[in-house]
Design a protein around this motif. Structure first.
Motif, PDB file in Angstrom:
ATOM      1  N   ASP A  69      19.254  12.250 -31.996  1.00 10.99           N
ATOM      2  CA  ASP A  69      20.554  12.185 -31.340  1.00 10.99           C
ATOM      3  C   ASP A  69      21.288  13.503 -31.547  1.00 10.99           C
ATOM      4  O   ASP A  69      20.765  14.444 -32.162  1.00 10.99           O
ATOM      5  CB  ASP A  69      21.365  10.990 -31.849  1.00 10.99           C
ATOM      6  N   LEU A 129      15.755   9.226 -33.597  1.00 13.41           N
ATOM      7  CA  LEU A 129      15.791   7.930 -32.916  1.00 13.41           C
ATOM      8  C   LEU A 129      14.592   7.112 -33.379  1.00 13.41           C
ATOM      9  O   LEU A 129      13.493   7.649 -33.553  1.00 13.41           O
ATOM     10  CB  LEU A 129      15.737   8.124 -31.398  1.00 13.41           C
ATOM     11  N   ALA A 139      18.711   5.661 -24.314  1.00  8.56           N
ATOM     12  CA  ALA A 139      19.883   6.341 -24.869  1.00  8.56           C
ATOM     13  C   ALA A 139      20.522   7.258 -23.825  1.00  8.56           C
ATOM     14  O   ALA A 139      21.756   7.288 -23.676  1.00  8.56           O
ATOM     15  CB  ALA A 139      19.482   7.142 -26.111  1.00  8.56           C
ATOM     16  N   ARG A 163      24.261   9.042 -23.793  1.00 12.42           N
ATOM     17  CA  ARG A 163      24.122   9.755 -25.053  1.00 12.42           C
ATOM     18  C   ARG A 163      23.232  10.992 -24.873  1.00 12.42           C
ATOM     19  O   ARG A 163      22.344  11.001 -24.026  1.00 12.42           O
ATOM     20  CB  ARG A 163      23.513   8.835 -26.109  1.00 12.42           C
ATOM     21  N   VAL A 190      20.262  13.424 -26.057  1.00  8.53           N
ATOM     22  CA  VAL A 190      19.011  13.261 -26.792  1.00  8.53           C
ATOM     23  C   VAL A 190      18.313  14.613 -26.871  1.00  8.53           C
ATOM     24  O   VAL A 190      18.329  15.390 -25.908  1.00  8.53           O
ATOM     25  CB  VAL A 190      18.097  12.220 -26.113  1.00  8.53           C
TER      26      VAL A 190
END
Length: 533
Positions: free
Chosen positions: A245, A251, A266, A271, A273
């Motif tokens: 992350d 992750l 994600a 989010r 990545v």
């Protein structure tokens, strides 16, 4: 070509529309069957499309029991929607045709045992060989000649196509033919995916206008992972990735290619990545670079060693180019539901061999080879049996005639369609509410462009058709996604996360003024009792 007024007119036995692997294999097969063949491509045959830009692996298995084992393995993963006979025919034909490619001089690498390694193809070299073979076979190649509409006779039999010559000021052309092969590629909605700028769904729209059915459009939702600033989506490198992350915390993903699913979840939820290829053994890292240099190039330019440094990634929509849906096929010759019209490659549904999941590079690569050969032979045979008769009057088709200056522009229409397809929460993760919202929006958009789009220069007159094709395809994707009330393969419904075994059939979709869906009456044919539904 001969001139008829302001239109260039040409006659042939088989017309192939497209310029990628499926189109070139179809053209070669039609010539082998004794037909005169013309090939028209929106771009330059041999350089346009996803394969020419990168290449692909192949689903290539020698004769023997391993083939049936491979079919069983695919059935188990593909959601129970495949057809064993089609899978075995694709394996057999692609194996034979790759032998032809070797005879034509493709430089396959040689292993330590002295045998050629034929499991993958380098796109530029592959398509260069294919163009040369097509040319030497006597096929008339018309580059930069996008087709904009199919033509039919009074009985509804497809007998050619019309379009424009981009490099001749947009001059109109019309080609009459005994049969037509659509190999126009998949639909990526101008997402920027590597090599897919020509994949706008033109063939699907043209086919639907003459009455063709589509299948598997709910599975046109494939995404790939690429560096945030790049477009190269060869995701196999990521089987050696660890994902993190934005705070650098790992992750909890599984190893191998399956780890991409967690990264995509994600990303779909907004989010950031990051990926690092730190799971790749030292001894294969240079091999990875040699195999996919284009993947590493943008990273190298940014001064990033991806084996040591985590780099940000994003989801890039690949649609039906790596997804599954397309024109429904009704016979082993790749005939569509419209007489005289055949489909191959990404323009045709690949549910028959990939079911509800992506064909990736390997299955799609072999499908292009085999379906091209099937369609080319089928079109040649149809052409021999049916005399070409006069073209019936063409109905009004959206995007062929300009609207008022105040009408929506091509760019506005494209952006509006993209808004309801490209975002991961619209296609990667679906819900009934979001699908209904998108369905209503693209229906309004279709009505808005019914009177035409704002005028464009003559040499760009194909662009409104591209925009119309994207809107039409968005409508079919949304309708099919609403009809499949479950989660299966690439079709993920957040509101319906489980499989409904009552939906273990393919879903057909079509229509222009009114979009319809229904269950395919032809059920999947499985050889494995263990195949999951």
């Amino acid at each position: 070509m001969t001139a008829a007024g302001d239109v260039d007119v040409h006659h042939t036995d088989v017309l192939v529309i497209g310029g990628g692997p499926a189109a070139t294999w179809a053209a070669i097969a039609a010539v082998e069957s004794g037909s005169r063949v013309t090939l028209v491509d929106k771009g330059y045959c041999g350089t346009s499309g996803a394969t020419a830009a990168g290449g692909n692996n192949l689903w290539l298995i020698p004769p023997g029991p391993r083939r049936e084992d491979s079919v069983r393995e695919r059935e188990a993963a593909a959601g129970g929607l495949t057809d064993a006979d089609w899978m075995l025919r694709v394996l057999s034909t692609s194996w034979e045709r790759i032998e032809h490619l070797a005879q034509w001089g493709y430089p396959f690498p040689v292993g330590d045992d002295g045998r050629q390694m034929r499991s993958s193809l380098q796109g530029p070299e592959y398509m260069r060989r294919m163009r040369r073979k097509v040319h030497r076979s006597g096929v008339r190649i018309l580059d930069h000649h996008p087709a904009t509409a199919l033509t039919t006779d009074a009985d509804g039999i497809v007998n050619g196509a019309s379009g424009v010559a981009r490099q001749n000021g947009g001059r109109a052309w019309r080609i009459t033919a005994g049969a037509v092969v659509l190999a126009t590629g998949g639909t990526a909605f101008l997402s920027g995916t590597f090599g897919t700028n020509v994949d706008t769904g033109d063939g699907l729209l043209m086919a639907a206008e003459v009455g063709a059915d589509l299948s598997g459009m709910e599975f046109c939702t494939a995404y790939a992972l690429a560096p945030e600033w790049g477009t190269h989506t060869k995701g196999r490198m990521l089987q050696w990735a660890s994902f993190y992350d934005e705070h650098g915390d790992p992750l909890p993903t599984e190893r191998g290619l399956g780890g991409r699913k967690d990264a995509q979840w994600a990303l779909a939820h907004g989010r950031r990545v990051f990926a690092r290829l730190d799971r790749a053994p030292e001894h294969i890292r240079q091999i990875m670079r040699d195999a996919q240099p284009n993947y590493f190039l943008p990273l190298d330019k940014a001064g990033i060693d991806p084996f040591l440094t985590a780099y940000p990634i994003r989801m890039v929509y690949e649609g039906s180019v790596r997804g599954t849906g397309g024109l429904r096929l009704t016979g082993p010759d790749c005939a569509t539901t419209v007489p005289g019209l055949f489909a191959a490659g990404d323009a045709a549904t690949r549910e028959l061999i990939t079911g509800s999941i992506s064909g990736g590079g390997s299955h799609n690569g072999s499908w292009a080879i085999a379906s091209g050969a099937f369609a080319g032979r089928g079109a040649a045979e149809f052409s021999r049996r049916h005399a070409v008769v006069a073209t019936a009057a063409e109905p009004h088709r959206i995007g062929l005639r300009a609207g008022r200056v105040s009408a929506p522009t091509v760019d506005e229409v494209v952006r509006a369609a993209q808004d309801h397809v490209l975002p991961p929460m619209r296609s990667h993760l679906k819900s009934r509410q979001r699908l209904i919202e998108s369905g209503a929006a693209v229906e309004r958009l279709w009505r808005d462009i019914a009177g035409g789009m704002a005028p464009v220069p003559t040499r760009e007159s194909y662009k409104p058709r591209q925009a119309a094709a994207m809107v039409a395809t968005a409508r079919w994707i949304t309708a099919a996604s609403l009809a499949r009330n479950e989660t299966r393969g690439l079709h993920r419904r957040e509101d319906l996360p489980g499989i409904d075994h009552r939906l273990s059939h393919r879903i057909l979709v079509g229509g222009l003024d009114t979009v319809w869906t229904r269950a395919d009456p032809v059920l999947p044919q499985l050889i494995s009792a263990e195949a999951v539904a």
